[in-house]
Design an enzyme around this catalytic site. Structure first.
Site, PDB file in Angstrom:
ATOM      1  N   LEU A 276      17.629 -45.797  94.868  1.00 57.93           N
ATOM      2  CA  LEU A 276      17.605 -46.032  93.417  1.00 57.93           C
ATOM      3  C   LEU A 276      18.920 -46.567  92.873  1.00 57.93           C
ATOM      4  O   LEU A 276      19.019 -46.859  91.687  1.00 57.93           O
ATOM      5  CB  LEU A 276      17.250 -44.748  92.641  1.00 57.93           C
ATOM      6  CG  LEU A 276      15.983 -44.026  93.061  1.00 57.93           C
ATOM      7  CD1 LEU A 276      15.805 -42.755  92.218  1.00 57.93           C
ATOM      8  CD2 LEU A 276      14.764 -44.914  92.939  1.00 57.93           C
TER       9      LEU A 276
ATOM     10  N   SER B  34      17.023 -49.903  88.851  1.00 61.47           N
ATOM     11  CA  SER B  34      16.154 -49.575  89.952  1.00 61.47           C
ATOM     12  C   SER B  34      14.674 -49.496  89.553  1.00 61.47           C
ATOM     13  O   SER B  34      13.811 -49.383  90.420  1.00 61.47           O
ATOM     14  CB  SER B  34      16.588 -48.225  90.540  1.00 61.47           C
ATOM     15  OG  SER B  34      16.465 -47.169  89.596  1.00 61.47           O
TER      16      SER B  34
ATOM     17  N   ILE C 106      20.160 -44.034  85.423  1.00 66.80           N
ATOM     18  CA  ILE C 106      21.401 -43.303  85.625  1.00 66.80           C
ATOM     19  C   ILE C 106      22.602 -44.237  85.566  1.00 66.80           C
ATOM     20  O   ILE C 106      23.740 -43.809  85.623  1.00 66.80           O
ATOM     21  CB  ILE C 106      21.382 -42.523  86.954  1.00 66.80           C
ATOM     22  CG1 ILE C 106      22.504 -41.468  86.990  1.00 66.80           C
ATOM     23  CG2 ILE C 106      21.479 -43.470  88.156  1.00 66.80           C
ATOM     24  CD1 ILE C 106      22.462 -40.554  88.193  1.00 66.80           C
ATOM     25  N   GLY C 107      22.332 -45.538  85.434  1.00 63.23           N
ATOM     26  CA  GLY C 107      23.419 -46.510  85.321  1.00 63.23           C
ATOM     27  C   GLY C 107      22.946 -47.811  84.710  1.00 63.23           C
ATOM     28  O   GLY C 107      23.666 -48.805  84.692  1.00 63.23           O
ATOM     29  N   GLY C 108      21.683 -47.796  84.227  1.00 61.68           N
ATOM     30  CA  GLY C 108      21.108 -48.997  83.634  1.00 61.68           C
ATOM     31  C   GLY C 108      19.712 -49.298  84.123  1.00 61.68           C
ATOM     32  O   GLY C 108      19.142 -50.348  83.803  1.00 61.68           O
ATOM     33  N   SER C 109      19.107 -48.386  84.868  1.00 59.26           N
ATOM     34  CA  SER C 109      17.895 -48.700  85.623  1.00 59.26           C
ATOM     35  C   SER C 109      16.615 -48.878  84.820  1.00 59.26           C
ATOM     36  O   SER C 109      15.616 -49.344  85.350  1.00 59.26           O
ATOM     37  CB  SER C 109      17.668 -47.639  86.704  1.00 59.26           C
ATOM     38  OG  SER C 109      18.663 -47.703  87.683  1.00 59.26           O
TER      39      SER C 109
ATOM     40  N   LYS D   7       7.140 -45.699  87.685  1.00 62.27           N
ATOM     41  CA  LYS D   7       8.096 -45.924  88.761  1.00 62.27           C
ATOM     42  C   LYS D   7       7.810 -44.944  89.899  1.00 62.27           C
ATOM     43  O   LYS D   7       7.396 -43.802  89.653  1.00 62.27           O
ATOM     44  CB  LYS D   7       9.507 -45.707  88.201  1.00 62.27           C
ATOM     45  CG  LYS D   7      10.657 -45.968  89.150  1.00 62.27           C
ATOM     46  CD  LYS D   7      11.979 -45.712  88.430  1.00 62.27           C
ATOM     47  CE  LYS D   7      13.186 -46.091  89.266  1.00 62.27           C
ATOM     48  NZ  LYS D   7      14.451 -45.884  88.519  1.00 62.27           N
TER      49      LYS D   7
END
Length: 564
Positions: free
Chosen positions: A193, A219, A240-243, A135
């Site tokens: 992101l 992201s 950080i939230g599902g990326s 990434k």
């Protein structure tokens, strides 16, 4: 602010041209079909784009199979690298999934590995000759890191004259090189992101290769699209939230979100750096669960805790993996099933995927009980506040370097301008609320011991990753199912289950929404548009249970695949 002679549009176009021009002319497609002409560009379609039989054989072998051949001399690192560079070139042209392609440097690295093997009759490390994609948060020597920001072009994370441009390398990059991996490309992200779709003002929108009507996720979306097209056998994203999990699920892949401190993050670019209440974590995505295990074990063998102060000194625990495998094979596990958080109802194909997973576990002899945890809305509200600690100052500042606009998908969360950051007292209040929520959730998990019949609490939770199999552009409107895991800092692995069948996954005419948000998201589902898309579930374990979660995910995934 950019000058009139170097507008953000001009800078973005110049960068996009450089990305596209990094694709060798011999690998460029003469034309790109429209979505209407070719919705699905995986499998047979990409096979028709100039790949040789050997290149297809190589690129359709998973990471474990590749290193078996590169470490015994059957395949050279060079031929494997060239094959993936070719297929990655095709993937980018079809989906816009690359930010950087450094194929010539990768091929030279592969040649050095082959020379080492010829001289020593042994591989340089357990990832000898394995192409690994990254990434665009990783710093790699000789390569730019823009993270989707036009204002970062020609700089080191937006700053000029630091002396670190194209020189500095992230800690994990050094470790991957030491293990024998070949780094060859960096993949697209949404600028900031902070979105479940991948879009920025440089490359535009990254689409889902299985169904280009839909997003590849975010992201780490470029990783999802690239690996989904088998342009990479394994790559690394962040979460950080599902990326990590969102692109894995949307592209039919395995992807693991480790707990914070398990893998090294040192030296990577990031948004909101210094926000430590919910840390972004790094983890792999791949076509097989065993590939995730391969690269995690290899990285831990490098003792990353000696070079990253936030990494726990926890080597790969063979005993925990073996125990989980034994329990999985001997039908002695208990799973909590969480089908609906009472906020947003999963679309019909996601509900069907959960049913398939439950029936598969029960067929394997395991017990499945209903999961009734503390309110997920509380946990989701907590992480939403954490994402806004600085009021969006960091994100808006980076976009302001070139005067570029914020993508609609990000603006939905961060607005058109920064707001007042939270002060230390308010941040402390949120941190206390998070700790109390984690404690309450932990004790609820412990309490399930009375329901399992095994003498221990449930072993994992089975739940949706998102309410949709993949979102339509601009319609990723709910992160609750993925972000709750980040609030809790649990380990979670994506397990691919099925594909949407428009004749089976029909709209539920009896659907009764919880509220306007639920009604709105349900209305986005159209079986005709979604036809063929991948559908997955997430398997969630407790903190730092990567060995156990991977073992369970692999066994469940294998059994689902056998039953298809």
């Amino acid at each position: 602010m950019a000058s009139n002679t170097s507008t953000w549009q001009n800078l973005g176009k110049a960068k996009l041209d450089s990305i596209n021009n990094s694709i060798p002319s011999k690998w460029r497609l003469s034309s790109i079909p429209s979505i209407e002409e070719q919705r699905d560009v995986t499998s047979s379609f990409i096979h028709s784009c100039g790949l040789s039989k050997q290149e297809i054989d190589i690129t359709e072998t998973d990471a474990v199979g590749i290193v078996e051949k590169t470490t015994n001399g059957k395949w050279t690192a060079e031929e494997v690298t060239v094959a993936f560079c070719h297929r990655a070139s095709l993937a980018h042209q079809l989906t816009n999934c690359l930010h950087e392609a450094f194929f010539d440097a990768a091929i030279e690295d592969a040649k050095r590995l082959d020379k080492y093997y010829a001289e020593n009759k042994a591989p340089i490390g357990p990832l000898h000759g394995l192409p690994v994609s990254l990434k665009d948060q990783f710093h790699v020597k000789g390569v730019e890191t823009t993270m989707g920001y036009i204002g970062w072009i020609g700089t080191f994370m937006g700053k000029k004259g630091t002396g670190q441009e194209k020189v500095f390398e992230s800690e994990m990059v050094k470790e991957l090189r030491a293990l024998g991996a070949v780094l060859y490309c960096k993949t697209s992200v949404p600028h900031t992101l902070m979105a479940g779709e991948t879009v920025n003002n440089i490359i535009g929108y990254t689409t889902n290769p299985k169904n280009r009507n839909l997003t590849c996720g975010g992201s780490s979306g470029g990783e999802g699209a690239l690996i989904g097209l088998k342009g990479s056998p394994v790559g690394f994203g962040t979460d950080i939230g599902g990326s990590i999990r969102i692109p894995a699920a949307f592209n039919g892949l395995y992807g693991i979100r480790p707990s914070s401190g398990r893998l090294p993050y040192e030296g990577m670019a990031n948004s909101m750096d210094g926000q430590n209440s919910v840390l972004s974590v790094v983890g792999p995505l791949a076509t097989s669960a065993r590939s995730l295990r391969l690269v995690i074990k290899a990285l831990l063998s490098q003792q990353p805790w000696l070079h990253d102060p936030l990494v726990h000194e926890i080597p790969w625990r063979e005993d925990q993996e073996k125990e989980a495998l034994d329990l999985m094979k001997n039908s002695k596990l208990t799973f909590g099933i969480y089908k609906n958080d009472g906020i947003v109802t999963p679309h019909p194909p996601v509900q069907r995927a959960l049913d398939i997973a439950v029936k598969t576990l029960e067929k394997m002899g395991h017990k499945v009980i209903e999961w009734k945890p503390p309110s997920h809305k509380r946990g989701i509200d907590i992480i939403a506040k954490i994402w806004m600690f600085d009021g969006g100052v960091d994100l808006h500042s980076s976009l302001g370097l070139a005067g570029e606009p914020m993508a609609e998908q990000v603006q939905a969360l961060y607005g058109s301008a920064p707001i007042e950051p939270l002060n230390a007292t308010k941040i402390a209040e949120v941190n206390i609320a998070k700790r109390e929520y984690q404690k309450e959730y932990m004790e609820y998990w412990n309490s399930t011991k009375d329901q399992t019949g095994t003498g221990r609490p449930i072993d994992a939770i089975l739940m949706p990753l998102a309410p949709f199999a993949a979102a339509r552009p601009t319609k990723y409107k709910y992160l609750g199912y993925s972000a709750i895991v980040n609030t809790l800092d649990y380990t979670s692995c994506i397990v691919p289950v099925t594909n949407i069948d428009k004749n089976v996954d029909v709209v539920d005419k009896n659907f009764k929404p919880f509220g306007e948000q639920d009604k709105d998201i349900a209305a986005d589902y159209d079986p005709e548009i979604y036809e063929g898309a991948h559908v997955a579930v997430q398997l969630v374990g407790r903190r730092l249970q990567e060995e156990k979660v991977l073992a369970m995910a692999e066994q469940l995934g294998n059994e689902i695949a056998r039953s298809r």
